[in-house]
Design a protein around this motif. Structure first.
Motif, PDB file in Angstrom:
ATOM      1  N   LEU A 197       0.824  -1.213   0.000  1.00 54.22           N
ATOM      2  CA  LEU A 197       0.000   0.000   0.000  1.00 54.22           C
ATOM      3  C   LEU A 197       0.858   1.263   0.000  1.00 54.22           C
ATOM      4  N   LEU A 198       2.171   1.082   0.098  1.00 54.89           N
ATOM      5  CA  LEU A 198       3.078   2.233   0.230  1.00 54.89           C
ATOM      6  C   LEU A 198       3.868   2.456  -1.050  1.00 54.89           C
ATOM      7  N   ASP A 256      -8.159   7.222  15.093  1.00 52.26           N
ATOM      8  CA  ASP A 256      -8.902   6.053  14.615  1.00 52.26           C
ATOM      9  C   ASP A 256      -8.013   4.820  14.667  1.00 52.26           C
ATOM     10  N   SER A 257      -8.594   3.708  15.073  1.00 52.85           N
ATOM     11  CA  SER A 257      -7.794   2.494  15.193  1.00 52.85           C
ATOM     12  C   SER A 257      -8.543   1.295  14.650  1.00 52.85           C
ATOM     13  N   ALA A 258      -7.768   0.246  14.400  1.00 54.16           N
ATOM     14  CA  ALA A 258      -8.342  -1.036  13.999  1.00 54.16           C
ATOM     15  C   ALA A 258      -7.514  -2.130  14.646  1.00 54.16           C
ATOM     16  N   ILE A 259      -8.172  -3.218  14.965  1.00 52.91           N
ATOM     17  CA  ILE A 259      -7.441  -4.381  15.480  1.00 52.91           C
ATOM     18  C   ILE A 259      -7.734  -5.544  14.545  1.00 52.91           C
ATOM     19  N   VAL A 260      -6.678  -6.252  14.170  1.00 54.16           N
ATOM     20  CA  VAL A 260      -6.856  -7.353  13.218  1.00 54.16           C
ATOM     21  C   VAL A 260      -6.080  -8.583  13.665  1.00 54.16           C
ATOM     22  N   HIS A 302      -5.223  -0.588   4.622  1.00 54.05           N
ATOM     23  CA  HIS A 302      -5.643   0.201   3.462  1.00 54.05           C
ATOM     24  C   HIS A 302      -6.516   1.376   3.901  1.00 54.05           C
ATOM     25  N   GLU A 303      -7.461   1.103   4.764  1.00 50.26           N
ATOM     26  CA  GLU A 303      -8.375   2.162   5.222  1.00 50.26           C
ATOM     27  C   GLU A 303      -7.615   3.247   5.981  1.00 50.26           C
ATOM     28  N   LEU A 304      -6.718   2.832   6.867  1.00 49.24           N
ATOM     29  CA  LEU A 304      -6.002   3.822   7.683  1.00 49.24           C
ATOM     30  C   LEU A 304      -5.003   4.624   6.850  1.00 49.24           C
ATOM     31  N   LEU A 328      -3.018   0.893  13.854  1.00 47.36           N
ATOM     32  CA  LEU A 328      -3.365  -0.487  13.514  1.00 47.36           C
ATOM     33  C   LEU A 328      -2.693  -1.429  14.512  1.00 47.36           C
ATOM     34  N   GLU A 329      -3.495  -2.220  15.181  1.00 46.65           N
ATOM     35  CA  GLU A 329      -2.927  -3.256  16.050  1.00 46.65           C
ATOM     36  C   GLU A 329      -3.118  -4.595  15.366  1.00 46.65           C
TER      37      GLU A 329
END
Lengths: 343, 324
Positions: free
Chosen positions: A80-81, A227-231, A244-246, A259-260
């Motif tokens: 993504l970078l 904003d965060s996400a855990i996966v 991708h979203e972040l 992102l965690e």
């Protein structure tokens, strides 16, 4: 579950070694992307397995912190970078470097202290860089690159070209004060930084509940208004989707993201062994986590002929890269004095 | 006439007008009484995106400057007291100073860390330190201690334009010193050497920052007693080219180092050692000596404070002792 404090109810099953994990969902993804993810993860795995062997025989002297078992996190994120983005790592960063396309040969050469190393033999395993792929640097002072990545985000904001900074760190780094300072700074100043916590549940020999009151670190992002996400960090497609979203949000709005990725390192904190690491005894958990192998899980979505071919070609490439690095010369002795100040 | 404080302001204005990659970040910048008259009006003139006030986070702010510098910026980080910069030592010492030598890719960290020495005024132990010797110990840092208005301006500009990490320590006790300044010239910081501010025959006094002003005052007093002292201002204390100092001591045969820090592992000891190891014993007419702070933290009480800091009279007594 290792001894420690009793576990609170977590916000996810990802931390539970007995969790019945789900299949990697590649529905709708380009087959070349999935194939590329697989190849990148195999490159990281086989290169690190080779480094482990070099440590075991004593050919590699510098401290080597291996990320075997954690390959899905940087591989799911790196595509993504672009090289204009700025990525920073820490002590366990071979995978970050390789996932961005870093040279296997230059990594081996660096670990063996050769002039052809990515840091000219000055850095070793813990100091990797390659600006041509956007990997600005990794250092082993825990948490130290978190504010530096934050500053790369500040510079990206000042330049206004939509670049982002990525900061990789482990769960242990979230116990450093500068981590909190950095999240606060990026939030109040709207800096396009994506903080990536590879939560592998251990900091050196200490299980996370011996160090923190909760398993997940996303509460720190919430505290700073990020904003965060855990996966599931062993699911490359899940990592990619959340990242991708972040990353998109950071590019478009300038807001930071967190992102965690919950994962597990198969080896000790440093070196090649999994059975002895400053007192860690975790054999039962490790066996369960090995079943959550990010590579095997993605392989199950691919044809065996495809994975066989990749496995073979990567093995050959890794062997050749090491052969080449072994033949390379050592740096000139005056390199140390000639690099104290910038050229 | 331009004061030292106004010279620092002029350096900022010059840099911000002529170098788009320069920005300033630190605490107190939108209320610049923190830094005397050295930053008046910058936030309104150049905007708060370029003069960035921050949360109370020395380490993150300094680290952010390191990161921005790695990516093409030229930040000036302001720590209104060097005591607070201690909180950011990891970023200055472990990160910025070592980046070039860790990676060898030719990339330095072109950040300037401005850490102000702010003594006196009953401010006590944690608001009054002179920690320049710490920074001078570290390979990879360049460390500036301006004693004059000209150096306060021109070495700040040179420091910001250097491709290396620079620690710049201005001293509020110098802020009123004034002189006529020529137009700005962009200097190469790596070429800056110690400068003789006064020529003398009997003794060489070596100092830095405010101590240089003390040394000049003491030399003037000594002159009235028939003692001719030269005063050499170090200007840049890391890395130092001691050649001008060694040459001068070889001529006078006597050496006094004056420093605003403590003696142990400090600048004054470094001056003595660096000179003595280059001379033959017979070239010295007296044992070299140093005037530093007493080995104690700064007190707050006014009477205690008055005894604590070196004065021109104390330096004069040292001159008499060495020359006698």
């Amino acid at each position: 579950m290792p001894e420690g404090r009793s576990l609170p109810l977590s916000n996810s099953d990802y931390f539970d070694p007995d969790w019945a994990f789900t299949d990697v969902d590649t529905t709708g993804l380009e087959s070349t992307l999935v194939r590329d993810w697989y190849e990148k993860m195999v490159i990281v795995r086989k290169t690190e397995q080779k480094i482990a062997a070099l440590v075991e025989t004593g050919e590699a002297i510098c401290p080597c912190h291996l990320a075997i078992g954690q390959e899905a996190v940087p591989v799911g994120l790196s595509h993504l970078l672009t090289p204009s983005d700025a990525v920073f790592g820490a002590h366990r960063s071979h995978a970050h470097f390789l996932a961005l396309g870093g040279s296997i040969h230059q990594l081996f050469a660096e670990i063996l202290g050769k002039s052809s190393g990515c840091s000219h033999g000055l850095g070793g395993s813990m100091h990797l860089t390659d600006r041509s792929i956007g990997f600005i640097g990794s250092v082993p002072i825990v948490g130290a690159t978190i504010p530096i990545a934050t500053g790369a985000g500040l510079q990206a904001k000042r330049e206004g070209k939509g670049n982002v900074a990525v900061s990789y760190f482990g769960d242990g780094a979230t116990e450093e004060g500068v981590f909190h300072e950095s999240l606060n700074l990026s939030s109040v100043h709207d800096l396009p930084v994506v903080y990536v916590c590879e939560n592998n549940l251990y900091s050196s020999h200490m299980y996370i509940t011996q160090r923190q009151p909760e398993l997940s670190t996303t509460r720190y992002a919430k505290a700073h208004g990020i904003d965060s996400a855990i996966v599931d960090g062993n699911d490359v497609a899940a990592v990619s989707k959340a990242a991708h979203e972040l990353i998109d949000q950071a590019r478009q709005t300038g807001r930071p993201g967190y992102l965690e990725a919950v994962t597990y390192r198969w080896l000790g904190h440093v070196g090649h062994r999994s059975d002895v690491d400053v007192g860690v005894k975790r054999t039962g958990d490790l066996e369960k986590w090995r079943k959550r192998d990010p590579i095997a899980r993605l392989a199950s979505t691919l044809e065996v002929s495809v994975t066989d071919e990749i496995n073979d070609s990567v093995a050959t490439a890794v062997d050749s890269a090491l052969d080449l690095a072994r033949l390379d010369p050592s740096p000139e002795g005056d390199l140390v004095q000639n690099t104290v100040y910038a050229r | 006439m331009t004061t030292y404080a106004a010279a620092i302001l002029e350096a900022h204005t010059y840099l911000l007008d002529n170098h788009a990659d320069v920005f300033v970040i630190g605490q107190g910048l939108w209320s610049p009484w923190y830094v005397g008259a050295t930053m008046d009006g910058l936030d309104t003139k150049y905007g708060q995106d370029r003069i960035i006030d921050t949360p109370v986070s020395e380490q993150a702010t300094t680290g952010a400057a390191v990161g921005a510098a790695l990516m093409g910026g030229r930040p000036i980080v302001v720590h209104p007291r060097v005591d607070f910069a201690v909180l950011a030592m990891d970023q200055m010492v472990n990160q910025a100073a070592k980046w070039s030598g860790m990676f060898g890719d030719g990339h330095g960290v072109p950040a300037l860390f401005r850490t102000i020495i702010n003594r006196g005024g009953s401010q006590g132990a944690q608001h009054s330190q002179s920690l320049h010797s710490w920074f001078a110990h570290i390979p990879g840092l360049r460390v500036i201690m301006p004693a004059t208005a000209a150096d306060a301006r021109d070495l700040l500009i040179a420091g910001v334009l250097s491709n290396d990490p620079v620690v710049y320590l201005d001293d509020r006790w110098c802020y009123e010193a004034e002189e006529e300044l020529p137009p700005v010239t962009e200097l190469d910081l790596a070429s800056i050497k110690p400068a003789a501010l006064r020529d003398g025959e009997d003794i060489t006094i070596v100092a830095n920052g405010f101590s240089t002003q003390l040394a000049l005052q003491a030399a003037k007093l000594a002159d009235e007693e028939g003692i001719s002292a030269s005063v050499i201002d170090l200007r840049v204390i890391n890395p130092i080219d001691f050649t001008p100092v060694i040459d001068d001591v070889r001529r006078t045969g006597r050496l006094l180092a004056v420093d605003g820090g403590w003696a142990s592992c400090g600048m004054a000891g470094e001056v003595l050692a660096s000179v003595v190891e280059e001379l033959q014993p017979k070239e010295l007419m007296a044992s070299p000596t140093r005037r530093t702070l007493p080995f104690a933290s700064a007190p707050s009480g006014q009477s205690l404070e008055a005894d604590y800091y070196p004065s021109a009279e104390m330096v004069l007594s040292d001159i008499r002792r060495v020359v006698s």
